[in-house]
Design a protein around this motif. Structure first.
Motif, mmCIF file in Angstrom:
data_model
loop_
_atom_site.group_PDB
_atom_site.id
_atom_site.type_symbol
_atom_site.label_atom_id
_atom_site.label_comp_id
_atom_site.label_asym_id
_atom_site.label_seq_id
_atom_site.Cartn_x
_atom_site.Cartn_y
_atom_site.Cartn_z
ATOM 1 N N GLU A 26 -54.547 10.579 -3.586
ATOM 2 C CA GLU A 26 -55.496 9.885 -4.463
ATOM 3 C C GLU A 26 -55.378 8.367 -4.363
ATOM 4 O O GLU A 26 -56.147 7.638 -4.971
ATOM 5 C CB GLU A 26 -55.294 10.315 -5.922
ATOM 6 C CG GLU A 26 -55.782 11.711 -6.230
ATOM 7 C CD GLU A 26 -57.292 11.862 -6.123
ATOM 8 O OE1 GLU A 26 -58.034 10.857 -6.264
ATOM 9 O OE2 GLU A 26 -57.746 12.994 -5.895
ATOM 10 N N GLY A 27 -54.374 7.888 -3.639
ATOM 11 C CA GLY A 27 -54.197 6.446 -3.477
ATOM 12 C C GLY A 27 -53.497 5.775 -4.651
ATOM 13 O O GLY A 27 -53.549 4.558 -4.791
ATOM 14 N N ILE A 28 -52.805 6.559 -5.476
ATOM 15 C CA ILE A 28 -52.105 6.021 -6.643
ATOM 16 C C ILE A 28 -50.717 5.522 -6.263
ATOM 17 O O ILE A 28 -50.232 4.539 -6.819
ATOM 18 C CB ILE A 28 -52.027 7.086 -7.762
ATOM 19 C CG1 ILE A 28 -53.437 7.388 -8.264
ATOM 20 C CG2 ILE A 28 -51.121 6.640 -8.900
ATOM 21 C CD1 ILE A 28 -53.515 8.567 -9.204
ATOM 22 N N ILE A 29 -50.085 6.223 -5.337
ATOM 23 C CA ILE A 29 -48.764 5.810 -4.858
ATOM 24 C C ILE A 29 -48.786 5.720 -3.342
ATOM 25 O O ILE A 29 -49.675 6.272 -2.685
ATOM 26 C CB ILE A 29 -47.640 6.772 -5.301
ATOM 27 C CG1 ILE A 29 -47.822 8.145 -4.672
ATOM 28 C CG2 ILE A 29 -47.533 6.846 -6.806
ATOM 29 C CD1 ILE A 29 -46.611 9.026 -4.789
ATOM 30 N N GLU A 30 -47.783 5.011 -2.818
ATOM 31 C CA GLU A 30 -47.589 5.012 -1.374
ATOM 32 C C GLU A 30 -46.160 5.420 -1.072
ATOM 33 O O GLU A 30 -45.244 5.162 -1.849
ATOM 34 C CB GLU A 30 -47.941 3.666 -0.753
ATOM 35 C CG GLU A 30 -47.088 2.507 -1.184
ATOM 36 C CD GLU A 30 -47.563 1.190 -0.576
ATOM 37 O OE1 GLU A 30 -48.483 1.194 0.247
ATOM 38 O OE2 GLU A 30 -47.001 0.167 -0.962
ATOM 39 N N ARG A 31 -46.021 6.062 0.054
ATOM 40 C CA ARG A 31 -44.731 6.561 0.522
ATOM 41 C C ARG A 31 -44.333 5.705 1.715
ATOM 42 O O ARG A 31 -45.074 5.615 2.684
ATOM 43 C CB ARG A 31 -44.907 8.020 0.930
ATOM 44 C CG ARG A 31 -43.700 8.710 1.437
ATOM 45 C CD ARG A 31 -44.102 10.181 1.760
ATOM 46 N NE ARG A 31 -42.973 10.924 2.217
ATOM 47 C CZ ARG A 31 -42.655 11.127 3.494
ATOM 48 N NH1 ARG A 31 -43.401 10.618 4.449
ATOM 49 N NH2 ARG A 31 -41.606 11.839 3.810
ATOM 50 N N THR A 32 -43.165 5.089 1.620
ATOM 51 C CA THR A 32 -42.678 4.239 2.703
ATOM 52 C C THR A 32 -41.423 4.847 3.292
ATOM 53 O O THR A 32 -40.466 5.139 2.567
ATOM 54 C CB THR A 32 -42.376 2.815 2.182
ATOM 55 O OG1 THR A 32 -43.547 2.302 1.535
ATOM 56 C CG2 THR A 32 -41.969 1.895 3.307
ATOM 57 N N VAL A 33 -41.460 5.053 4.605
ATOM 58 C CA VAL A 33 -40.318 5.622 5.317
ATOM 59 C C VAL A 33 -39.624 4.487 6.064
ATOM 60 O O VAL A 33 -40.243 3.777 6.849
ATOM 61 C CB VAL A 33 -40.763 6.709 6.319
ATOM 62 C CG1 VAL A 33 -39.564 7.277 7.071
ATOM 63 C CG2 VAL A 33 -41.531 7.818 5.606
ATOM 64 N N TYR A 36 -41.016 5.633 -2.906
ATOM 65 C CA TYR A 36 -42.356 5.776 -3.458
ATOM 66 C C TYR A 36 -42.623 4.587 -4.365
ATOM 67 O O TYR A 36 -41.751 4.180 -5.133
ATOM 68 C CB TYR A 36 -42.468 7.079 -4.260
ATOM 69 C CG TYR A 36 -42.248 8.296 -3.394
ATOM 70 C CD1 TYR A 36 -43.299 8.901 -2.732
ATOM 71 C CD2 TYR A 36 -40.966 8.819 -3.212
ATOM 72 C CE1 TYR A 36 -43.095 10.003 -1.915
ATOM 73 C CE2 TYR A 36 -40.753 9.913 -2.403
ATOM 74 C CZ TYR A 36 -41.825 10.505 -1.759
ATOM 75 O OH TYR A 36 -41.612 11.591 -0.947
ATOM 76 N N SER A 37 -43.830 4.034 -4.269
ATOM 77 C CA SER A 37 -44.201 2.902 -5.116
ATOM 78 C C SER A 37 -45.667 3.014 -5.478
ATOM 79 O O SER A 37 -46.444 3.729 -4.828
ATOM 80 C CB SER A 37 -43.918 1.577 -4.400
ATOM 81 O OG SER A 37 -44.627 1.519 -3.190
ATOM 82 N N LEU A 38 -46.031 2.309 -6.531
ATOM 83 C CA LEU A 38 -47.426 2.304 -6.965
ATOM 84 C C LEU A 38 -48.255 1.395 -6.069
ATOM 85 O O LEU A 38 -47.794 0.339 -5.646
ATOM 86 C CB LEU A 38 -47.529 1.807 -8.413
ATOM 87 C CG LEU A 38 -46.892 2.689 -9.477
ATOM 88 C CD1 LEU A 38 -46.997 2.010 -10.840
ATOM 89 C CD2 LEU A 38 -47.548 4.062 -9.515
ATOM 90 N N THR A 39 -49.474 1.818 -5.813
ATOM 91 C CA THR A 39 -50.443 0.971 -5.128
ATOM 92 C C THR A 39 -51.124 0.109 -6.202
ATOM 93 O O THR A 39 -50.828 0.252 -7.404
ATOM 94 C CB THR A 39 -51.513 1.824 -4.433
ATOM 95 O OG1 THR A 39 -52.205 2.591 -5.427
ATOM 96 C CG2 THR A 39 -50.893 2.750 -3.386
ATOM 97 N N SER A 40 -52.048 -0.740 -5.807
ATOM 98 C CA SER A 40 -52.777 -1.515 -6.818
ATOM 99 C C SER A 40 -53.571 -0.579 -7.721
ATOM 100 O O SER A 40 -53.711 -0.840 -8.920
ATOM 101 C CB SER A 40 -53.688 -2.556 -6.161
ATOM 102 O OG SER A 40 -54.568 -1.949 -5.254
#
Length: 108
Positions: free
Chosen positions: A61-68, A78-82
């Protein structure tokens, strides 16, 4: 009586945010990026499978992003997107409302 039609965007937003744990996961991530285990430990009674499912849904849904991070061992945060950060005022207002109106414990 006039016919009432629910706005599809509003309905989708309420459906998404009312899924169990979604708002609480967003709340945890409002303080900054977290690893899976950190999120899991902040939310007792949340199973790893449900957390994994919710994180995937929220990423889609574009609410969070996953960074590897390519480290050994691999680190995933995991962090929040704008879009996710835009939920902060809403959750803040729910917090204000709950302080004024929700009782905890046995007293009512």
């Amino acid at each position: 009586m006039d016919d009432f039609e629910m706005c599809p965007r509003f309905e989708k937003a309420v459906d998404m945010l009312s899924k169990r744990w979604v708002a609480l996961i967003v709340f945890v991530l409002m303080k900054g990026p977290r690893r899976f285990g950190e999120i899991e430990s902040c939310l007792s009674n949340l199973s790893g499978k449900v957390l994994s499912d919710r994180l995937k849904e929220m990423e889609n849904e574009g609410i969070i992003e996953r960074t590897v991070y390519p480290e050994m061992p691999v680190r995933i945060e995991y962090s929040l997107t704008s879009k996710g950060n835009a939920l902060a005022p809403i959750l803040g207002e729910i917090g204000n409302w709950s302080t004024d109106w929700i009782e905890t414990g046995a007293s009512k």
